[in-house]
Write an enzyme that holds these catalytic residues in place. Structure first.
Site, PDB file in Angstrom:
ATOM      1  N   GLY A  14       0.801  -1.217   0.000  1.00 46.75           N
ATOM      2  CA  GLY A  14       0.000   0.000   0.000  1.00 46.75           C
ATOM      3  C   GLY A  14       0.833   1.265   0.000  1.00 46.75           C
ATOM      4  CB  ILE A  16       1.034   4.111   4.671  1.00 50.32           C
ATOM      5  CG1 ILE A  16      -0.132   5.095   4.620  1.00 50.32           C
ATOM      6  CG2 ILE A  16       1.877   4.367   5.926  1.00 50.32           C
ATOM      7  CD1 ILE A  16      -1.131   4.935   5.762  1.00 50.32           C
ATOM      8  CG  ASP A 159      -4.136  12.622  14.702  1.00 51.25           C
ATOM      9  OD1 ASP A 159      -4.711  12.907  13.642  1.00 51.25           O
ATOM     10  OD2 ASP A 159      -4.170  11.492  15.212  1.00 51.25           O
ATOM     11  CG  HIS A 187      -6.088   8.376  14.209  1.00 46.50           C
ATOM     12  ND1 HIS A 187      -5.523   9.596  13.927  1.00 46.50           N
ATOM     13  CD2 HIS A 187      -6.186   7.725  13.022  1.00 46.50           C
ATOM     14  CE1 HIS A 187      -5.272   9.671  12.635  1.00 46.50           C
ATOM     15  NE2 HIS A 187      -5.678   8.551  12.059  1.00 46.50           N
TER      16      HIS A 187
END
Length: 326
Positions: A14, A16, A159, A187
């Site tokens: 993927g 990421i 974040d 999250h």
């Protein structure tokens, strides 16, 4: 020569993971003198693509890369793992509610928890990135009863990084001048980015910021940043998420800077009145590959209300997957 470290990465074909893997073999996590073996896990339908990623990794001729193991079996992929990045998860589709996403991914992380329990080293440190990350981490941890619960974490570092960057841009100063930011809770869009204890150039952040900006701009910007990236880019955050995963694991292994802390989702021990046993993001300091929750911070009514909102969401998520919690 050092003994190679074994690093498992799921969802390895993927976006990421693609942004992460080449930084791992460059030494961006463990340093330029630590050889590694990559253990890459994918679903059967994605193995062909993952074989292409393996070719690229090999073609880098990276001195630190000793081997690449590709598998669609988590029991094989996690064998002897020292570190595990659980990135792979089914993305939210059109019309899919968060509870639907939770149901779909819950079984994936139950299986992966059992595989870690059976195959990984007893000291393996596991970071869950795939969403819903907090509750996925809880499921994996509960399904790995022979592994220390404190060695499971989920990622709110993205974040945290977003929050620091927003403050730095607003104050027109380097990110390095921003310290003690906190991400509390889940999250998700209920997370609470807290600046009540943050410092800008050594001074209280809220003394330098307008309250309206903090409440009406900063907080929702951080909470909704992921969705805005998707709307703008057409794809979810990848490079920034990979960078955050490295930041998270690096601080966990090697310690937080003096005078500062980070935010990690860890198993709640009841600190700050949060229900014990939830995977909840806290401010933590780390040293010698162990974390400790920062204690005795003042929580005013504004903050307490927001902690309760994000806690309530996590309690609802836990209830939805209770059948998978051993």
């Amino acid at each position: 020569m050092k003994t190679p470290a074994h690093i498992a990465v799921t969802g390895a074909a993927g976006q990421i993971s693609y942004a992460l893997l080449f930084r791992l073999i460059a030494g961006d996590l463990l340093g330029d003198d630590q050889p590694i073996v990559l253990h890459l896990l994918e679903i059967p339908e994605a193995i062909a693509g993952l074989d292409g990623v393996k070719m690229e990794l090999i073609d880098c001729a990276a001195p630190l890369l000793h081997d690449v193991v590709v598998s669609d079996d988590p029991y094989v992929a996690f064998e002897n793992a020292d570190l595990a990045f659980l990135i792979g998860a089914k993305p939210r589709g059109p019309g899919m509610e968060r509870r639907d996403l939770l149901r779909v991914n819950a079984d994936i992380f139950a299986v992966q928890g059992r595989a870690l329990n059976a195959s990984a080293k007893r000291t393996v440190k596991t970071l869950v990135v795939g969403n819903p990350a907090n509750t996925n981490a809880l499921i994996a941890q509960h399904n790995a009863p022979e592994l220390p619960p404190e060695n499971f974490s989920a990622m709110t570092r993205l974040d945290y990084n977003r929050a620091k960057s927003q403050v730095a841009m607003h104050c027109r100063c380097p990110v390095s001048e921003i310290k003690r930011v906190i991400i509390w809770g889940n999250h998700s869009t209920t997370q609470y980015p807290d600046l009540h204890h943050a410092l800008v150039r050594g001074k209280p952040a809220l003394d330098k910021l307008e309250w309206d900006w903090y409440e009406k701009d900063f907080i929702p910007t951080v909470q909704n940043r992921g969705a805005v990236v998707i709307q703008t880019r057409g794809k979810s955050s990848a490079a920034s998420a990979a960078n955050a995963a490295l930041d998270h694991m690096r601080d966990w292994l090697f310690g937080t800077p003096a005078g500062d802390w980070t935010s990690m989702t860890i198993l709640s021990d009841g600190s700050y009145g949060v229900t014990p046993g939830l995977m909840f993001s806290y401010p933590v300091k780390t040293e010698n590959a162990r974390y400790q929750i920062v204690q005795n911070l003042e929580i005013n009514e504004f903050s307490r209300n927001r902690l309760q909102i994000t806690e309530a969401e996590l309690l609802a998520e836990r209830e939805a997957v209770r059948h998978l919690l051993r």
